[in-house]
Scaffold this motif. Structure first.
Motif, PDB file in Angstrom:
ATOM      1  N   SER A 112       0.321  -1.256  -4.814  1.00 36.04           N
ATOM      2  CA  SER A 112      -1.100  -0.919  -4.672  1.00 36.04           C
ATOM      3  C   SER A 112      -1.195   0.525  -4.208  1.00 36.04           C
ATOM      4  O   SER A 112      -0.722   0.868  -3.118  1.00 36.04           O
ATOM      5  CB  SER A 112      -1.771  -1.850  -3.660  1.00 36.04           C
ATOM      6  N   VAL A 113      -1.775   1.388  -5.052  1.00 37.81           N
ATOM      7  CA  VAL A 113      -1.866   2.818  -4.762  1.00 37.81           C
ATOM      8  C   VAL A 113      -3.300   3.150  -4.373  1.00 37.81           C
ATOM      9  O   VAL A 113      -4.242   2.819  -5.092  1.00 37.81           O
ATOM     10  CB  VAL A 113      -1.425   3.664  -5.971  1.00 37.81           C
ATOM     11  N   GLU A 114      -3.475   3.830  -3.223  1.00 38.36           N
ATOM     12  CA  GLU A 114      -4.796   4.194  -2.733  1.00 38.36           C
ATOM     13  C   GLU A 114      -4.938   5.705  -2.647  1.00 38.36           C
ATOM     14  O   GLU A 114      -3.965   6.423  -2.437  1.00 38.36           O
ATOM     15  CB  GLU A 114      -5.048   3.595  -1.343  1.00 38.36           C
ATOM     16  N   ASP A 115      -6.169   6.154  -2.780  1.00 35.96           N
ATOM     17  CA  ASP A 115      -6.504   7.570  -2.608  1.00 35.96           C
ATOM     18  C   ASP A 115      -7.543   7.663  -1.491  1.00 35.96           C
ATOM     19  O   ASP A 115      -8.742   7.548  -1.734  1.00 35.96           O
ATOM     20  CB  ASP A 115      -7.061   8.138  -3.917  1.00 35.96           C
ATOM     21  N   PRO A 116      -7.116   7.823  -0.220  1.00 35.29           N
ATOM     22  CA  PRO A 116      -8.052   7.762   0.895  1.00 35.29           C
ATOM     23  C   PRO A 116      -9.057   8.900   0.943  1.00 35.29           C
ATOM     24  O   PRO A 116     -10.125   8.748   1.521  1.00 35.29           O
ATOM     25  CB  PRO A 116      -7.139   7.776   2.112  1.00 35.29           C
TER      26      PRO A 116
ATOM     27  N   ARG B 278       0.831  -1.200   0.000  1.00 37.69           N
ATOM     28  CA  ARG B 278       0.000   0.000   0.000  1.00 37.69           C
ATOM     29  C   ARG B 278       0.864   1.248   0.000  1.00 37.69           C
ATOM     30  O   ARG B 278       1.768   1.400   0.805  1.00 37.69           O
ATOM     31  CB  ARG B 278      -0.910   0.022   1.225  1.00 37.69           C
ATOM     32  N   MET B 279       0.578   2.145  -0.941  1.00 33.38           N
ATOM     33  CA  MET B 279       1.122   3.499  -0.942  1.00 33.38           C
ATOM     34  C   MET B 279      -0.034   4.438  -1.189  1.00 33.38           C
ATOM     35  O   MET B 279      -0.968   4.124  -1.939  1.00 33.38           O
ATOM     36  CB  MET B 279       2.198   3.676  -2.023  1.00 33.38           C
ATOM     37  N   VAL B 280       0.013   5.583  -0.526  1.00 32.82           N
ATOM     38  CA  VAL B 280      -1.055   6.565  -0.664  1.00 32.82           C
ATOM     39  C   VAL B 280      -0.781   7.450  -1.863  1.00 32.82           C
ATOM     40  O   VAL B 280       0.353   7.829  -2.134  1.00 32.82           O
ATOM     41  CB  VAL B 280      -1.175   7.411   0.621  1.00 32.82           C
ATOM     42  N   SER B 281      -1.833   7.763  -2.586  1.00 34.12           N
ATOM     43  CA  SER B 281      -1.706   8.587  -3.783  1.00 34.12           C
ATOM     44  C   SER B 281      -1.078   9.932  -3.463  1.00 34.12           C
ATOM     45  O   SER B 281      -1.390  10.570  -2.452  1.00 34.12           O
ATOM     46  CB  SER B 281      -3.098   8.794  -4.405  1.00 34.12           C
ATOM     47  N   ASP B 282      -0.149  10.342  -4.333  1.00 34.56           N
ATOM     48  CA  ASP B 282       0.554  11.623  -4.215  1.00 34.56           C
ATOM     49  C   ASP B 282       1.450  11.687  -2.981  1.00 34.56           C
ATOM     50  O   ASP B 282       1.781  12.759  -2.507  1.00 34.56           O
ATOM     51  CB  ASP B 282      -0.437  12.785  -4.211  1.00 34.56           C
ATOM     52  N   GLU B 283       1.839  10.513  -2.472  1.00 31.91           N
ATOM     53  CA  GLU B 283       2.691  10.440  -1.293  1.00 31.91           C
ATOM     54  C   GLU B 283       4.144  10.262  -1.709  1.00 31.91           C
ATOM     55  O   GLU B 283       4.458   9.520  -2.627  1.00 31.91           O
ATOM     56  CB  GLU B 283       2.255   9.254  -0.426  1.00 31.91           C
TER      57      GLU B 283
END
Length: 321
Positions: free
Chosen positions: A265-269, A154-159
């Motif tokens: 896996s990229v997430e946008d919380p 997991r990586m957060v979008s724009d991080e």
């Protein structure tokens, strides 16, 4: 043969030719290893001939200059090593030049007289047979880049994160720190480039000579997803060296190592609250027999509560996945 077992672009770091000696009479002789320059038939070769059809140009074999030597082989049973990476590199680059090794006394007419016995390829113990042990690198992604700590779950979008990346020069030319930087491209599984403006470069600490390895703390920033797109999606970060003057990726150069792809896996919380947002809730569907299927479409989790017949206290009543 070496040339058929290794990639034609392999770079030889070390090559050790070994033979097991088990008897010696006399002392002081120097035993040189030479690369043969004429092919021979093992079952037909003799002092005068390379095969029944071909004679040696000079009795005793056709060979090049001495490559390495062992001085004064003792009577103690042991392995003897002749090292030469340059000739093996030549065999890889030009397979037709691979005719094998020859070991002989340097000065056969000299004062040092010595007779030794060495095991052949027909020795009963396979580990004591003559062998050529080669250490090499090749311009592959896995041997060039090592980034085991890239967050793939997991990586957060724009991080932006910092990841240790080891870089090994698997070519025969020096990579100049003044020209090259470590960088990356973000792509979707179908190959679509989604890097946008989120590419960050990391400078090399120094020039990287062939065979040398350096480790850098690489900066990487995930892509900012469209508000109408997926909230979680699989993307691929492709580690690669880039010429900062021309903008050319090393992987696009003929004969150079390819980029190293890693799935992330990229997430946008969309929120930094404490879990009370609507998108944290589950939506359900009755599935019969007193059971329901609850799905959190945001996080991708599913939960199936059940109301079975009377159960002992403490029995499981809910299954989540």
């Amino acid at each position: 043969m070496v040339s058929t077992l290794l990639c034609r672009r392999a770079r030889i770091v070390d090559a050790d030719f070994t033979m097991w000696g088990f008897y010696s009479s006399g002392s002081g002789a120097t035993f040189d290893a030479h690369a043969l320059t004429t092919p021979f038939a093992e079952t037909q070769a003799s002092w005068a001939r390379a095969s029944t059809a071909t004679a040696w140009a000079a009795a005793g074999g056709d060979f090049g200059p001495a490559l390495d030597n062992v001085v004064g082989i003792s009577n103690d049973p042991m392995m003897h090593i002749w090292e030469n990476s340059a000739v093996v590199q030549g065999w890889v680059d030009t397979p037709a030049s691979n005719n094998g090794y020859l070991v002989k006394v340097r000065d056969e007419a000299g004062a040092a007289k010595q007779r030794v016995l060495l095991l052949s390829g027909e020795a009963a113990e396979p580990r004591l047979r003559p062998s050529l042990t080669v250490t090499y690198t090749a311009p592959t992604a896995e041997l060039t880049y090592y980034a085991a700590d890239t967050p793939q779950v997991r990586m957060v979008s724009d991080e932006q994160q910092t990841v240790p990346v080891s870089i090994t020069n698997t070519t025969t030319t020096t990579w100049k720190a003044a020209d090259q930087v470590l960088s990356y491209r973000w792509t979707l599984p179908d190959g679509t480039d989604v890097t946008g403006t989120n590419r960050l470069d990391t400078a090399l600490p120094s020039d990287i000579a062939p065979g040398q390895t350096v480790t850098v703390q690489a900066n990487v920033k995930t892509t900012l997803q469209n508000t109408e797109g997926n909230k979680r999606e699989g993307q691929i970060v492709n580690w690669d060296l880039r010429d900062k003057t021309t903008g050319t990726w090393m992987s696009s150069v003929a004969g150079a190592p390819p980029a190293l792809p890693q799935n992330v896996s990229v997430e946008d919380p969309t929120s930094d609250q404490i879990g009370l947002e609507k998108f944290y809730a589950y939506s359900g569907k009755a599935t019969g027999a007193g059971s329901n299927l609850l799905v959190n479409q945001y996080a991708g989790n599913a939960c199936s509560p059940t109301m079975p017949s009377p159960t002992p206290a403490g029995a499981c009543r809910r299954f989540c996945g």
